[in-house]
Design an enzyme around this catalytic site. Structure first.
Site, short mmCIF file in Angstrom:
data_model
loop_
_atom_site.label_atom_id
_atom_site.label_comp_id
_atom_site.label_asym_id
_atom_site.label_seq_id
_atom_site.Cartn_x
_atom_site.Cartn_y
_atom_site.Cartn_z
CB ALA A 92 25.45 -29.66 18.18
N GLY A 105 22.82 -32.66 15.11
CA GLY A 105 22.71 -33.47 16.34
C GLY A 105 21.28 -33.89 16.65
CD GLU A 139 25.12 -36.36 14.39
OE1 GLU A 139 25.07 -35.24 14.94
OE2 GLU A 139 26.17 -36.89 14.03
CD GLU A 149 25.97 -32.33 11.30
OE1 GLU A 149 25.45 -32.56 10.19
OE2 GLU A 149 25.50 -32.75 12.35
N1 COA Z 1 22.42 -23.88 17.53
C1 COA Z 1 22.19 -22.73 18.19
N2 COA Z 1 21.13 -21.95 18.01
C2 COA Z 1 20.24 -22.36 17.09
C3 COA Z 1 20.38 -23.55 16.36
C4 COA Z 1 21.54 -24.33 16.60
N3 COA Z 1 21.78 -25.47 15.96
N4 COA Z 1 19.34 -23.67 15.51
C5 COA Z 1 18.54 -22.60 15.73
N5 COA Z 1 19.08 -21.81 16.67
C6 COA Z 1 18.54 -20.55 17.21
C7 COA Z 1 18.73 -19.41 16.24
O1 COA Z 1 20.04 -18.87 16.36
C8 COA Z 1 17.67 -18.46 16.71
O2 COA Z 1 18.13 -17.83 17.90
P1 COA Z 1 17.91 -16.22 18.12
O3 COA Z 1 16.41 -16.05 18.07
O4 COA Z 1 18.50 -15.99 19.47
O5 COA Z 1 18.62 -15.59 16.99
C9 COA Z 1 16.54 -19.37 17.11
O6 COA Z 1 17.14 -20.66 17.35
C10 COA Z 1 15.49 -19.54 16.02
O7 COA Z 1 16.12 -19.96 14.83
P2 COA Z 1 16.00 -19.19 13.42
O8 COA Z 1 17.21 -19.52 12.60
O9 COA Z 1 15.69 -17.76 13.64
O10 COA Z 1 14.71 -19.93 12.83
P3 COA Z 1 14.33 -20.08 11.28
O11 COA Z 1 12.92 -20.54 11.25
O12 COA Z 1 14.69 -18.86 10.51
O13 COA Z 1 15.29 -21.27 10.72
C11 COA Z 1 16.43 -23.39 10.84
C12 COA Z 1 15.17 -22.58 11.22
C13 COA Z 1 16.34 -24.74 11.54
C14 COA Z 1 16.48 -23.60 9.32
C15 COA Z 1 17.70 -22.61 11.29
O14 COA Z 1 17.53 -22.25 12.66
C16 COA Z 1 18.99 -23.39 11.16
O15 COA Z 1 19.50 -23.55 10.06
N6 COA Z 1 19.57 -23.84 12.29
C17 COA Z 1 20.84 -24.48 12.33
C18 COA Z 1 20.74 -25.90 11.81
C19 COA Z 1 22.09 -26.55 11.80
O16 COA Z 1 23.00 -26.22 11.05
N7 COA Z 1 22.25 -27.56 12.65
C20 COA Z 1 23.42 -28.36 12.71
C21 COA Z 1 24.31 -27.92 13.79
S1 COA Z 1 25.75 -28.95 13.82
#
Ligand code: COA
Length: 260
Positions: free
Chosen positions: A66, A112, A115, A135
């Site tokens: 999400a 999400g 999910e 989460e």
């Molecule tokens: N919500 C909003 N933005 C998100 C996102 C999310 N769930 N997941 C990734 N993004 C965005 C990042 O903020 C980043 O945006 P920016 O370039 O404007 O800063 C962009 O997507 C790229 O992500 P980034 O974190 O730089 O990539 P990465 O390769 O370093 O890491 C992940 C990849 C998937 C490990 C990391 O993005 C992550 O942990 N995301 C969140 C996962 C999460 O907790 N999801 C559950 C949500 S309830």
């Protein structure tokens, strides 16, 4: 229909929805959830579409969760509303769709995103896919059905561990858990998934819709899935597809199902 966050294509009976926010790793904001609802509703209403595939744009992510930026400041009421609305519009909606929906998990499927993949009727993953429900690392719990569907798919103990550790598992582990049915190289993911869709399309759409309904019934509190199965089994006998399917078998020819 014009969409900002998803792409829809259809060919040879297969509708494909591609979640298209690659700069945010296809994170599900509220607008994308609404578009997915509208797109799915539209494809489901089209009798020419026999199978729907959901995937993510790019090579990195199916859906990374999400959109955290949207809910970071939500109150208790807003949080509950976000989960309830999302479940109604997308997660329960896709699970109950009468058209089969396959998730082609092409990279990260987190929160999400996992999910959504779990709400689809089944999943195929690319070999680079990573899955998890992170989460609790954000101080929240899965709110789009993850606490219910993950244990259904992988068993209670594995779900407890995945949710409590907030860790990710790789595609092969996901397959060994039963979370995904197949793992294939990324450049073969869509063709492989379409191959399964083609097998599904040989069969009666009306019977498949009833089978989805009966399989789902087994997992709902207070619903006796066996009774639903018996009822839906009976209903099949009143359909043209059933007559065509049995007649074709007896006449030793291929059935031509019309979906009614
Ligand atoms: N919500 C909003 N933005 C998100 C996102 C999310 N769930 N997941 C990734 N993004 C965005 C990042 O903020 C980043 O945006 P920016 O370039 O404007 O800063 C962009 O997507 C790229 O992500 P980034 O974190 O730089 O990539 P990465 O390769 O370093 O890491 C992940 C990849 C998937 C490990 C990391 O993005 C992550 O942990 N995301 C969140 C996962 C999460 O907790 N999801 C559950 C949500 S309830």
């Amino acid at each position: 229909m014009n969409f900002e966050n998803i792409l829809i294509t259809s060919e040879n009976g297969i509708g494909q929805i591609t979640i298209n926010r690659p700069s945010k790793l296809n994170a599900l904001n509220v607008a994308t959830i609404q578009e997915l609802h509208d797109g799915l509703e539209n494809l489901d209403a089209n009798p020419e579409i026999r199978v729907i595939i959901i995937t993510g744009e790019g090579e990195k992510a199916f859906v990374a969760g999400a959109d955290i930026s949207e809910f970071a400041n939500f109150s208790i009421e807003e949080g509950a509303h976000l989960a309830a609305k999302g479940q109604e519009l997308l997660f329960d909606f896709v699970e109950k769709l009468k058209t089969p929906v396959i998730a082609a998990v092409n990279g990260f499927a987190l929160g999400g995103g996992l999910e959504l993949a779990m709400a689809c009727h089944f999943r195929v993953a690319s070999d680079n896919a990573k899955m998890g429900l992170p989460e609790v690392s954000l101080g929240v719990i899965p709110g789009y059905g993850g606490t219910q569907r993950l244990p259904q798919l992988v068993g209670k103990g594995r779900a407890m561990e995945m949710i409590m550790t907030a860790g990710m598992i790789d595609a092969e582990t996901a397959k060994s858990y039963g979370l995904v049915n197949h793992v294939v190289p990324q450049n073969e993911l869509l063709e492989f998934t379409k191959g399964i869709a083609n097998k599904i399309m040989r069969n009666s759409p009306v019977a498949i819709g009833k089978a989805i309904n009966a399989i789902n019934a087994n997992f709902k509190d207070g619903v006796d899935g066996y009774q639903t199965e018996i009822r839906n089994f009976g209903k099949c006998f009143g359909t043209e597809d059933f007559k065509e399917g049995t007649t074709a078998f007896l006449e030793k020819r291929k059935a031509d199902f019309k979906g009614n």
